[in-house]
Structures are given as C-alpha cells and as structure tokens.
Design an enzyme around this catalytic site. Structure first.
Site, PDB file in Angstrom:
ATOM      1  N   LYS A  84     142.590 146.233  78.233  1.00 13.80           N
ATOM      2  CA  LYS A  84     143.135 147.140  77.403  1.00 13.80           C
ATOM      3  C   LYS A  84     144.750 147.022  77.806  1.00 13.80           C
ATOM      4  O   LYS A  84     145.509 146.802  78.574  1.00 13.80           O
ATOM      5  CB  LYS A  84     142.928 148.388  78.220  1.00 13.80           C
ATOM      6  N   GLU A 127     125.849 162.097  78.944  1.00 18.22           N
ATOM      7  CA  GLU A 127     125.825 163.512  78.927  1.00 18.22           C
ATOM      8  C   GLU A 127     124.832 164.285  79.383  1.00 18.22           C
ATOM      9  O   GLU A 127     124.595 165.380  80.130  1.00 18.22           O
ATOM     10  CB  GLU A 127     126.271 164.101  77.424  1.00 18.22           C
ATOM     11  N   ARG A 168     124.567 166.144  72.650  1.00 19.21           N
ATOM     12  CA  ARG A 168     124.101 165.054  72.934  1.00 19.21           C
ATOM     13  C   ARG A 168     122.999 165.573  74.284  1.00 19.21           C
ATOM     14  O   ARG A 168     122.093 164.751  74.286  1.00 19.21           O
ATOM     15  CB  ARG A 168     124.934 163.961  73.481  1.00 19.21           C
TER      16      ARG A 168
END
Length: 639
Positions: free
Chosen positions: A283, A369, A397
């Site tokens: 990243k 989730e 979700r």
C-alpha cells in the site's frame, strides 16, 4: 512530471502496443498521475498506489473490455479508470456530476461490476465465466480481490463453488489475490518469480499431468507423489488451501514487478479451468509518506504531495465517531462486561484507543459482518455486554443474523451505527439510508437517533443499560459542536422533548405546524421553524416511539411534519403515521427524508440541499404543502 506516454493512452488497447520498457515507464507516469490527482480532489490513495503495475499488466495481457475484470474492493481502481478513458475526468472524482470512486457499470464498459463493498468479486466473475461458457464465448473472467476482502466468508463460498464442475463443466476464470498486508524481500521475490513462471507454464502442467497418468498404474507411488507435490509446494507457497478448492495456485509473486507479472498472467490466461494467482503489493508504493503511513493516506482530503498530510491550523470539531470512541473507553472503565467488536473498521469506527487500553476486550473479526453479529450474540448469551461498531450500510450484510441470532433471542447487544444518512463523496453504496426502515420492523429492537454530540454520548449510555438489542445511529463527521458532558446520564427511554413552541395566536386562518425531528436534522428543523413559527420536537427515539408526545402534538396542531436523514419510505415518518392511525387521529402529515432513489456522491451539504433536508428545503416543503399563510410565516421586516 512529464506524462507524455500516459497522455497517449486513451484505452487499454493502447497499452497492448507498448514494449516492456515502455510499460514500466507508463507505470511510473501512472503512479505520479494518481498521486497528483488524488492530492487535488481527495479520495483513496494508498490502495491505488499499490495497484499500478497490476493494472497495467492486466490491461496489457487481457483483451478488455471483452475479457472481464472485476475489482474488489472497488477503491483500488483509480489506475484502472485512468487507463480506460477517464484520465481527464479524474478532476471530478467523487464530486456531484463527476466520476465515482468505485467501479460503476453505468460509467464505463470497462467497469464490469459495481464493487464498492468487498468480497463480491469471485461470485460475480464466476457468474460471468459460466455465462460465457453457456453462450459459447471465449472471454476470460478475472477477479482481483484485495484489501482484506479474502477475510469474508462470501469469498470462500464463491471459491468453493468455482472449483467444482458446473453443468457446463469447469469454468475458465482467474482469481488474483492482491495481498497488500505483507512485504516481499528481494531474495524471496526473485525465487518466487522463477517458481511462479515455472508453475504457471505449460511444461510444468504437462509434466505434472503426464506423471500422474503413469503413476496411476501404481497407486502407492501415485499417492506418494501426490503427497510429495503438495508438501513441496506448501514449503514455498501458501497455496494448499486454494488447491483444495480446486484451483491451480501460483505465487506469491511481486505485484510491482512487470517482468514477473506479465509472463505469469500470459501463462494463466492461456490455461483452462480455475486459476489462482497470489500477488504481493505494498500500500502506498512509490510514495514514501504513504508507504510509511498507509492508514492515514488511505482516504486523505486535499494535500500537497511535496509536504504530505498536515495537521489543520484550527482544531476540527469533535466527530460523532470520536464521541463513540471516547464513550466506549469510558463505559469499558465502568463495566468490565463490555466487549467491543468491529468488522475490520478499527480506525473508521473510532476504536483505536479502545484497542490500546482494552486489548483483551477488543475484537476485529475481519470483513465478516455476519460473523460479527452472531459472535456478539454468543458473547451476550454468556452474560457479557457486546458493542458492535459497524457502519449502517455494512449492517445490511448481517440482517439475517440480526433477526435470528440477536433479536429473536432478545440479546442485549448494542449496535453503534456510524455513517447513518448520507456520506458525501463515497456515494450511494456507503450511505446509511435504510437502517431506520429495516431496524424498526424487527421485534425487540430499539432505534435511537441522537441530535448532537452530547446526546449521542448519553443515548449510547442509555442503550448500554438496556436488556435487549438497541441500535444508536449517528452520521459521519461532526455535529453542531455541542458541549460533551463527561457525566453519563440515562435518558428516559422512549421519550422525546419539545425544543420549540409555536405561538398560540396563530390567527388569520394560519395553521399551527409541529415538526418532529429525528437525529441531527433537529438543527435545520429549528432554523426552519423559526421562520415558520412552528413547534419542534426532538424525538430521540424511532422505536419505541414517543406515542404520547406524537398524539399530543397532533391534537394541538393543524399539521405534522417529520424530518429524518434516512429513507422516507418505511422510516420514522411512517412510524408516526402508523401511531396516529392507531390512535384514530386524522391530521395532515408531511414526511421529509431521503428520496426513493440512490443519492449520488458529492459534497454532503449540497446533497442535503438537493434532497430538501437543509433549513431552506424544510421551510419550502412546509410552505408548498400547507400554504404560505400570514400566521405560518413570520412577517418580513420593512426597512
């Protein structure tokens, strides 16, 4: 930097004419363009700097858009957008009327699937691969999955399905794991480049299959060879689990090395059946400040790349997220039963300090989730008090788990719903538009809507004291700057309060209007009411609704207006109308909320005005519905 090569790329087809050295130059220019562009608009930076070479290689090797690329998660697609004809529109990124920060099918034919939430790419790409096979088309389907998206169960459900024969046989698809949570050292990178090219090549595959066919005549030798191959591969690659799913695993390889990426992708492109490529990227790659601090450079606002992110000269207002984070720590000090849970949103949900102070009571379950909610239910069964910090849009979700595992069992789980309402630049996929509607219909659930920062703290405390599931919803960003009291005080459960009284002398045929505000829209409602001379109630609770207050206001006023930063259909306004209908009270009701459409990305204040939920919009809606009568509107002052 001179972007002369990049300026000549108007579609991915242009990249296929470039030499390897030109592709490397293109990657350098593309990375700089991403950095300069995002620094002027704000947006996702670290993840996009990490996918530059991978994007270049994919569009060079595959015949896009005929071949399908599905990106997951979608915030790593800025290089993809730039190479697919949207370079000159990057200045409009995440602004009203501009391009989205995520792939969108209605924005470009190269955006084959909308992926703003995570872990959907393998399922979608598999569907595309099966469709291609059913239609007799030779197109390739590629799922690029990264940024922790492999931690979600849905990704593994799709892998399990993709590796098995379908009605049309084994499908030809490639899954690329963009692994940006680890680094690769130069010696390992060189070794893995060689192994990846070898293992993805035709010679290795032919030799392996040929040996298997010979050894099958001697079962003990075949089993020995099979085990040796698995263990040999396991010693140099972490691919055994993907092989078990039925994929041919290759990698890990350096995702910033085009000399490794391109030949490996070419080999895998020409192979049949499910293929899995593990690439390692960093990243923020190529921009030292982002490499050193990828979290803060994940989604920065505007900044000077030469200087980096700077602390603002004036301290910003406390955000609702920070209010929650402070409350969580204070509450944990008071009650040892408190456990904090987040599905991979530690920073976004304000739990960094909680993790530091209470590491044994902090649980980041990854992008999972459904698991987060049922995990909380299990904790609650054993007498603990779980607090699930989750974005409103992400709780969608886990709706089944919310009903079956928490609500039916009436377990005391607190849901801290961040990003309720509009979220600005992230757009419709991240907006918390539906939680009031989808929560208030569930038995045993309560829904609380604080109007400012202090009330948020007190309602979180009130929610924690309950013995049933409670959701506290609050928006992204800061509120009005209300003073936050350290002392935590329980708010009378299910009770609202009058914040402004209309004048009693509403003569000349004027109508007395009562505005029932849910959440932070109390403040524009108060501004509108000042001009309209209307009563305003801070309702605080959608469920249980303060029916006594609603009926009292309905009987003493000529019209009711409800205001909420959530979908109008099925929302708090609907709850008010249901209560009035049950009480047999007939009074005109105007419900103001988010429209029955997906609100696009853009500046939050402008979006609220477009939706008619600022002070001027509320005032105009009331006047349009109930008329501009002399007593309804304050008289103008003559100068």
């Amino acid at each position: 930097m001179n972007h002369s090569l990049l300026q000549s790329i108007n579609s991915p087809a242009d990249t296929r004419r470039l030499s390897r050295s030109e592709l490397k130059q293109l990657a350098i220019e593309l990375r700089d363009y991403v950095l300069q562009s995002v620094s002027q608009t704000g947006g996702h930076l670290s993840s996009n700097l990490g996918t530059v070479e991978l994007t270049v290689a994919l569009h060079h090797v595959f015949n896009t858009p005929y071949d399908r690329l599905v990106w997951d998660v979608g915030h790593q697609t800025y290089p993809h957008k730039i190479l697919t004809g949207r370079r000159d529109r990057m200045a409009s990124l995440r602004q009203i009327g501009g391009i989205s920060g995520f792939p969108r099918r209605d924005e470009s034919e190269y955006d084959t699937f909308g992926t703003a939430h995570s872990s959907t790419s393998i399922s979608a790409a598999l569907g595309m691969a099966v469709a291609a096979k059913m239609k007799g088309e030779a197109r390739k389907s590629v799922a690029i999955i990264g940024d922790g998206a492999m931690t979600a169960g849905m990704a593994f459900e799709a892998l399990n399905n993709a590796g098995m024969p379908h009605a049309c046989g084994l499908v030809d698809m490639l899954v690329i794991l963009n692994d940006n949570d680890m680094s690769i050292s130069p010696p390992v990178g060189a070794l893995n480049r060689y192994l990846a090219r070898l293992m993805s090549g035709k010679f290795y595959a032919a030799a392996r299959e040929g040996a298997k066919s010979v050894l099958k005549n001697a079962p003990p030798l075949f089993e020995l060879a099979r085990r040796f191959e698995e263990h040999a591969k396991g010693m140099v690659v972490p691919g055994t689990i993907f092989e078990e799913f039925g994929f041919n695993y290759v990698g890990p390889i350096d995702g910033h090395d085009l000399d490794s990426l391109i030949p490996t992708l070419e080999n895998l492109r020409d192979k049949s059946g499910p293929q899995f490529l593990h690439v390692v990227t960093k990243k923020g790659y190529g921009y030292k400040l982002a490499e050193a601090d990828p979290v803060n450079y994940h989604g920065p606002g505007k900044f000077d790349p030469a200087v980096g992110l700077q602390k603002p000269a004036v301290a910003p207002k406390t955000t609702f997220t920070q209010v929650f984070g402070q409350w969580l720590c204070d509450m944990a000090d008071k009650d040892k039963r408190l456990v904090g849970i987040t599905p991979a949103m530690r920073e976004g949900s304000g739990m960094v300090e909680f993790e530091k102070r209470f590491p044994q009571r902090y649980h980041d379950v990854g992008i999972a989730e459904q698991h987060a909610v049922t995990f909380a239910a299990g904790l609650a069964c054993e007498g603990l008090k779980p607090v699930v910090a989750i974005y409103s849009t992400f709780l969608q979700r886990a709706y089944d788990q919310l009903i079956h595992d928490v609500a039916i069992q009436n377990l005391p789980v607190v849901f801290a719903l961040d990003r309720a309402g509009l979220v600005g630049a992230d757009g419709a996929t991240h907006a918390g538009a539906y939680d009031i509607a989808y929560l208030r219909c569930i038995p045993n659930m309560s829904v609380l809507t604080p109007s400012d920062e202090n009330e948020c703290r007190q309602l979180l405390y009130t929610a924690f004291l309950q013995d049933h599931p409670v959701a506290v919803r609050y928006p992204r960003g800061a509120g009005i700057g209300a003073e936050i009291k350290a002392e935590m005080t329980e708010v009378p459960f299910g009770k609202g309060e009058i914040r402004r009284e209309a004048s009693r002398n509403s003569g000349q045929g004027g109508k007395r209007v009562a505005i029932l505000a849910f959440g932070t829209l109390l403040h524009p409602a108060l501004q509108a009411a000042q001009r309209l001379d209307a009563t305003v109630a801070n309702m605080r609770f959608v469920k249980p609704l303060d029916v006594a207050l609603v009926t009292e206001l309905a009987r003493s006023h000529d019209a009711i207006v409800t205001v909420e930063e959530g979908c109008a259909m099925g929302g708090a306004g609907s709850a008010v109308m249901e209560a009035l209908n049950e009480a047999g009270i007939e009074v005109p009701v105007l419900t103001l909320g988010l429209p029955d459409e997906f609100v696009e990305h853009g500046d939050p204040a402008k979006l609220m005005a477009q939706c008619g939920l600022d002070a001027a919009g509320i005032e105009q809606s009331v006047l349009k519905r109930f008329g501009a009568r002399p007593a309804l509107v304050r008289p103008a002052v003559n100068h």
